[in-house]
Motif scaffolding. Structure first.
Motif, PDB file in Angstrom:
ATOM      1  N   ARG A   1      -6.047   0.425   4.151  1.00  0.00           N
ATOM      2  CA  ARG A   1      -6.516   0.191   2.787  1.00  0.00           C
ATOM      3  C   ARG A   1      -5.337  -0.215   1.905  1.00  0.00           C
ATOM      4  N   GLU A   2      -5.555  -1.249   1.112  1.00  0.00           N
ATOM      5  CA  GLU A   2      -4.542  -1.699   0.170  1.00  0.00           C
ATOM      6  C   GLU A   2      -5.203  -1.994  -1.172  1.00  0.00           C
ATOM      7  N   VAL A   3      -4.452  -1.761  -2.231  1.00  0.00           N
ATOM      8  CA  VAL A   3      -4.895  -2.109  -3.576  1.00  0.00           C
ATOM      9  C   VAL A   3      -4.013  -3.255  -4.062  1.00  0.00           C
TER      10      VAL A   3
ATOM     11  N   SER B   1      -1.223   8.230   0.164  1.00  0.00           N
ATOM     12  CA  SER B   1      -2.594   8.753   0.154  1.00  0.00           C
ATOM     13  C   SER B   1      -3.616   7.709   0.553  1.00  0.00           C
ATOM     14  N   LEU B   2      -3.269   6.419   0.441  1.00  0.00           N
ATOM     15  CA  LEU B   2      -4.214   5.363   0.796  1.00  0.00           C
ATOM     16  C   LEU B   2      -4.447   5.267   2.297  1.00  0.00           C
ATOM     17  N   ASP B   3      -3.618   5.950   3.091  1.00  0.00           N
ATOM     18  CA  ASP B   3      -3.872   5.999   4.528  1.00  0.00           C
ATOM     19  C   ASP B   3      -5.169   6.751   4.828  1.00  0.00           C
ATOM     20  N   ASP B   4      -5.597   7.583   3.875  1.00  0.00           N
ATOM     21  CA  ASP B   4      -6.899   8.245   3.957  1.00  0.00           C
ATOM     22  C   ASP B   4      -7.905   7.322   3.280  1.00  0.00           C
ATOM     23  N   LEU B   5      -8.800   6.724   4.060  1.00  0.00           N
ATOM     24  CA  LEU B   5      -9.714   5.722   3.513  1.00  0.00           C
ATOM     25  C   LEU B   5     -10.644   6.285   2.453  1.00  0.00           C
ATOM     26  N   SER B   6     -10.808   7.611   2.397  1.00  0.00           N
ATOM     27  CA  SER B   6     -11.708   8.211   1.423  1.00  0.00           C
ATOM     28  C   SER B   6     -11.013   8.520   0.098  1.00  0.00           C
ATOM     29  N   PHE B   7      -9.718   8.239   0.011  1.00  0.00           N
ATOM     30  CA  PHE B   7      -8.961   8.561  -1.205  1.00  0.00           C
ATOM     31  C   PHE B   7      -9.398   7.653  -2.352  1.00  0.00           C
ATOM     32  N   SER B   8      -9.529   8.216  -3.560  1.00  0.00           N
ATOM     33  CA  SER B   8      -9.988   7.434  -4.705  1.00  0.00           C
ATOM     34  C   SER B   8      -8.898   6.492  -5.193  1.00  0.00           C
ATOM     35  N   LEU B   9      -9.286   5.526  -5.997  1.00  0.00           N
ATOM     36  CA  LEU B   9      -8.349   4.522  -6.505  1.00  0.00           C
ATOM     37  C   LEU B   9      -7.177   5.191  -7.227  1.00  0.00           C
TER      38      LEU B   9
ATOM     39  N   ILE C   1      -8.638  -7.948 -15.428  1.00  0.00           N
ATOM     40  CA  ILE C   1      -8.868  -8.996 -14.430  1.00  0.00           C
ATOM     41  C   ILE C   1      -7.858  -8.874 -13.287  1.00  0.00           C
ATOM     42  N   GLY C   2      -8.332  -9.040 -12.054  1.00  0.00           N
ATOM     43  CA  GLY C   2      -7.424  -9.195 -10.920  1.00  0.00           C
ATOM     44  C   GLY C   2      -7.207  -7.985 -10.046  1.00  0.00           C
ATOM     45  N   LEU C   3      -8.073  -6.986 -10.105  1.00  0.00           N
ATOM     46  CA  LEU C   3      -7.930  -5.809  -9.249  1.00  0.00           C
ATOM     47  C   LEU C   3      -8.769  -5.984  -7.986  1.00  0.00           C
ATOM     48  N   HIS C   4      -8.139  -5.802  -6.812  1.00  0.00           N
ATOM     49  CA  HIS C   4      -8.830  -5.917  -5.525  1.00  0.00           C
ATOM     50  C   HIS C   4      -8.498  -4.671  -4.702  1.00  0.00           C
ATOM     51  N   ASP C   5      -9.530  -3.953  -4.291  1.00  0.00           N
ATOM     52  CA  ASP C   5      -9.346  -2.704  -3.534  1.00  0.00           C
ATOM     53  C   ASP C   5     -10.220  -2.788  -2.286  1.00  0.00           C
ATOM     54  N   HIS C   6      -9.585  -3.011  -1.141  1.00  0.00           N
ATOM     55  CA  HIS C   6     -10.399  -3.165   0.065  1.00  0.00           C
ATOM     56  C   HIS C   6      -9.565  -2.957   1.324  1.00  0.00           C
ATOM     57  N   LEU C   7     -10.235  -3.080   2.458  1.00  0.00           N
ATOM     58  CA  LEU C   7      -9.582  -2.882   3.748  1.00  0.00           C
ATOM     59  C   LEU C   7      -8.951  -4.176   4.239  1.00  0.00           C
ATOM     60  N   GLU C   8      -7.833  -4.020   4.902  1.00  0.00           N
ATOM     61  CA  GLU C   8      -7.181  -5.151   5.549  1.00  0.00           C
ATOM     62  C   GLU C   8      -6.981  -4.820   7.021  1.00  0.00           C
ATOM     63  N   GLU C   9      -6.453  -5.784   7.728  1.00  0.00           N
ATOM     64  CA  GLU C   9      -6.296  -5.638   9.172  1.00  0.00           C
ATOM     65  C   GLU C   9      -4.879  -6.011   9.568  1.00  0.00           C
ATOM     66  N   ARG C  10      -4.202  -5.089  10.237  1.00  0.00           N
ATOM     67  CA  ARG C  10      -2.863  -5.375  10.727  1.00  0.00           C
ATOM     68  C   ARG C  10      -2.943  -6.290  11.956  1.00  0.00           C
TER      69      ARG C  10
END
Length: 443
Positions: free
Chosen positions: A298-300, A212-220, A282-291
């Protein structure tokens, strides 16, 4: 849907190092980097049934919480020989320690994790391949991400003449088709259409992607988290003290309402800190990355221990190094991170690592955090070689404020003169413009 997902007649890759159809006889040995997940489990079936090969499934313990006994039984049940290696100590010594000294975070975001573990797994695979004279190494990377670059480059650069087999990438498979293939062939996998995430875990970080994370609008997808407890962020606060010597942690102390624990085995300290800090959000990061291809995904990421250790290192480093050292190091850190993320490891990384080793000789001391409800507060920074007022001007040495005005006069004089010249030059330019315009109108 057709049963045969793997096409033996698929167009051969133009890369010389890639294993092509018909290159090997039946019964050849294939060393497979085996995680026990969907991709690599399907790879065993492909090599066994389609290529008629003998599979040596290599699993490396890099600090993940996987049930290795079950993974081994799964590999054996699928017809492979199983080899297990605990490489946590090597992982820390050869890669995580460098990442700490270089504050290795993806675009100042999450600490690098999977890209580092790929290197130590490749080291282990090459060692085993040489011991057993195996000329083919297989992995389950797809063509979507950076792992193809990381594994292929790491393996080819470490062992001359090796052939690489990547069944998932070569057959252009997606996770839905793999899941269906696995179910049809009774391959036990945890991924489902309802929970299709791809999770990669090691002691330095846990990464969640795909589905589901392939959809950038998907919630955490909070159900996919394992270390960071968002629902319990209001739990009792904790205290974390990290002691550094030459840029590396040597002792970590954890304290809360239940007591205090001191850990000097850094591998164990990292894994314990993941639980301790993660329980406090502590330690949660939710953002876009680049192949490597430039595609945004999007990766969490969950990285409680890495987040705190790198933050502490940065604070101590900032207190100990000169501005020129810091700015130079920050530039080099970016180059090092780019190499690790892309898998295109240029020899320049060796020079960068040597610079970091030298710069970190003075990064020694102690940092203490208070953590609660997803927040991290700095309680104290105690550098041994600090450039702060207390470190530089303690005891009989005094900061001479009488030198401030002469310094300003000497160092800022050229700047003030340049500002005067700027005003004069601006007026001269405008005057010439108006004079030129008047002359043209007069003609």
């Amino acid at each position: 849907m057709e049963d045969d997902l793997f096409d033996l007649d698929a167009k051969a890759s133009i890369a010389d190092y890639v294993l092509k159809p018909g290159d090997t006889p039946e019964g050849a040995a294939y060393l497979l980097l085996y995680s026990g997940g969907l991709d690599t489990s399907c790879c065993i079936k492909y090599i066994r049934d389609k290529l008629k090969g003998h599979v040596i499934a290599l699993t490396c313990d890099v600090g993940q919480s996987d049930p290795f006994h079950e993974i081994g039984n799964k590999a054996i049940g699928l017809g492979a020989e199983y080899v297990f290696k605990d490489v946590k100590a090597d992982f820390y010594k050869k890669y995580i320690s460098k990442a700490i000294r270089l504050n290795a975070c993806y675009f100042d975001g999450h600490p690098l994790a999977s890209s580092l573990s790929r290197q130590v797994v490749s080291d282990c695979a090459v060692e085993l391949a040489k011991q057993r004279n195996i000329g083919i190494i297989a992995h389950g990377a797809t063509g979507r991400g950076n792992d193809s670059f990381r594994f292929d480059n790491a393996l080819v650069s470490r062992i001359e003449g090796v052939k690489i087999l990547a069944p998932i990438r070569n057959n252009k498979l997606d996770r839905d088709r793999e899941i269906e293939f696995a179910h049809r062939h009774n391959i036990p996998v945890s991924a489902t259409r309802k929970s299709p995430y791809s999770v990669d875990e090691n002691m330095w970080g846990r990464e969640i992607e795909a589905g589901s994370l392939d959809d950038l609008s998907f919630s955490l997808p909070s159900e996919a988290l394992a270390w960071v407890k968002l629902t319990s962020m209001a739990s009792a606060p904790g205290r974390v003290a990290i002691e550094f010597d030459a840029g590396l942690p040597t002792r970590i102390e954890l304290a809360d309402e239940s007591g205090t624990a001191e850990i000097t085995d850094i591998v164990q300290a990292i894994m314990t800190l993941n639980t301790f800090a993660g329980a406090r959000g502590i330690g949660l990061h939710d953002h876009l990355e680049e192949r490597a291809s430039g595609v945004k995904v999007r990766e969490v990421h969950e990285s409680p221990a890495a987040t705190l250790i790198i933050r502490a290192h940065k604070l101590l480093e900032h207190a100990s190094l000169t501005p020129l050292e810091l700015s130079t190091k920050q530039f080099l850190e970016t180059r090092w991170v780019q190499s690790m993320v892309s898998g295109r490891v240029d020899p320049v990384v060796y020079g960068i690592e040597e610079f970091a080793n030298v710069a970190n000789r003075r990064v020694t001391g102690n940092v203490i955090f208070k953590i609660a409800a997803g927040q991290c507060f700095t309680e104290s920074i105690k550098p041994v070689y600090g450039l702060d007022f207390r470190s530089m001007y303690g005891g009989d040495v005094r900061y001479n404020q009488d030198l401030v005005a002469p310094s300003i006069e000497l160092m800022d004089g050229p700047i003030r003169q340049a500002l005067r010249y700027h005003d004069i030059a601006s007026i001269d330019v405008l005057t010439r413009m108006f004079e030129g315009k008047a002359d043209s109108q007069g003609r």
